[in-house]
Design an enzyme around this catalytic site. Structure first.
Site, PDB file in Angstrom:
ATOM      1  N   CYS A 106     -35.463 -39.323 -49.151  1.00  0.00           N
ATOM      2  CA  CYS A 106     -35.743 -40.323 -48.116  1.00  0.00           C
ATOM      3  C   CYS A 106     -35.347 -41.703 -48.632  1.00  0.00           C
ATOM      4  CB  CYS A 106     -37.229 -40.298 -47.768  1.00  0.00           C
ATOM      5  SG  CYS A 106     -37.707 -41.489 -46.505  1.00  0.00           S
ATOM      6  N   HIS A 148     -37.495 -34.654 -39.908  1.00  0.00           N
ATOM      7  CA  HIS A 148     -37.800 -35.697 -40.889  1.00  0.00           C
ATOM      8  C   HIS A 148     -38.035 -37.043 -40.194  1.00  0.00           C
ATOM      9  CE1 HIS A 148     -37.213 -37.675 -44.937  1.00  0.00           C
ATOM     10  NE2 HIS A 148     -36.921 -38.698 -44.141  1.00  0.00           N
ATOM     11  N   GLU A 149     -37.143 -37.411 -39.275  1.00  0.00           N
ATOM     12  CA  GLU A 149     -37.252 -38.721 -38.616  1.00  0.00           C
ATOM     13  C   GLU A 149     -38.450 -38.777 -37.674  1.00  0.00           C
ATOM     14  OE1 GLU A 149     -35.512 -41.117 -39.911  1.00  0.00           O
ATOM     15  OE2 GLU A 149     -34.408 -39.644 -41.082  1.00  0.00           O
ATOM     16  N   HIS A 152     -41.398 -39.540 -39.585  1.00  0.00           N
ATOM     17  CA  HIS A 152     -41.516 -40.994 -39.813  1.00  0.00           C
ATOM     18  C   HIS A 152     -42.216 -41.667 -38.645  1.00  0.00           C
ATOM     19  CE1 HIS A 152     -39.575 -42.139 -43.512  1.00  0.00           C
ATOM     20  NE2 HIS A 152     -38.487 -41.455 -43.238  1.00  0.00           N
TER      21      HIS A 152
END
Length: 176
Positions: A106, A148-149, A152
């Site tokens: 990341c 993954h995003e 976030h």
């Protein structure tokens, strides 16, 4: 633009920054075409383009508390004009039952890598930078990016659920 004012930084923030640990707010649809959101999207693409080792960037990674992520064109080697690079208010609407351990890092947890368990395939519904809704099916790397995003956007960093974390030395030109 609703009940929040947008602030962001001109660099990628690192673990410990408050924007990385709190859930983001949806972007009001009528605000997508506004100067503030368009400027944020442009900055996100510009900042991501400076990262040789980065494939995507979520708004919290530059301190903005909104549900936007962008994907680097290098993810699409045979890219054509229909590829979506901006995802606003994204939602995973389908995920495969099959999961796979994947190597992950990341830009906001510089130098750390580990194995994460991700769905092999996923579908996302989002708005593009023109405020049009679209759905994108993905497998492999793009599916991993979606997961993954969107983590976030929920205030979750990969290292909170990754296994076998290890640190590598980062070249000075990659830390900016």
């Amino acid at each position: 633009m609703g009940n929040f004012t947008l602030h962001w930084e001109q660099k990628i923030v690192q673990k410990g920054h408050p924007a990385l640990s709190r859930p983001t707010q949806p972007v009001p649809i009528e605000a997508i075409s506004g100067k503030e959101i368009q400027s944020l999207i442009a900055d996100m693409h510009r900042i991501l383009a400076t990262q040789d080792d980065g494939v995507a960037l979520a708004a919290p990674q530059i301190g903005a508390d909104v549900q936007i992520f962008v994907v680097s064109p290098k993810v699409f080697p045979k890219m054509h004009s229909l590829e979506r690079l901006t995802y606003i208010n994204p939602t995973i609407i389908r995920s495969s039952k099959q999961m796979q351990e994947m190597q992950e890092g990341c830009l906001s947890v510089r130098g750390w890598y580990g194995e994460t368990l991700r769905h092999v395939r996923s579908s996302v519904r989002a708005y593009d930078e023109l405020g049009r809704v679209f759905t994108r099916d993905a497998s492999g790397l793009l599916s991993q990016i979606f997961q993954h995003e969107i983590d976030h956007l929920k205030g979750i960093l990969f290292d909170s659920h990754a296994c076998d974390l290890y640190e590598v030395e980062i070249a000075e030109n990659l830390t900016q």
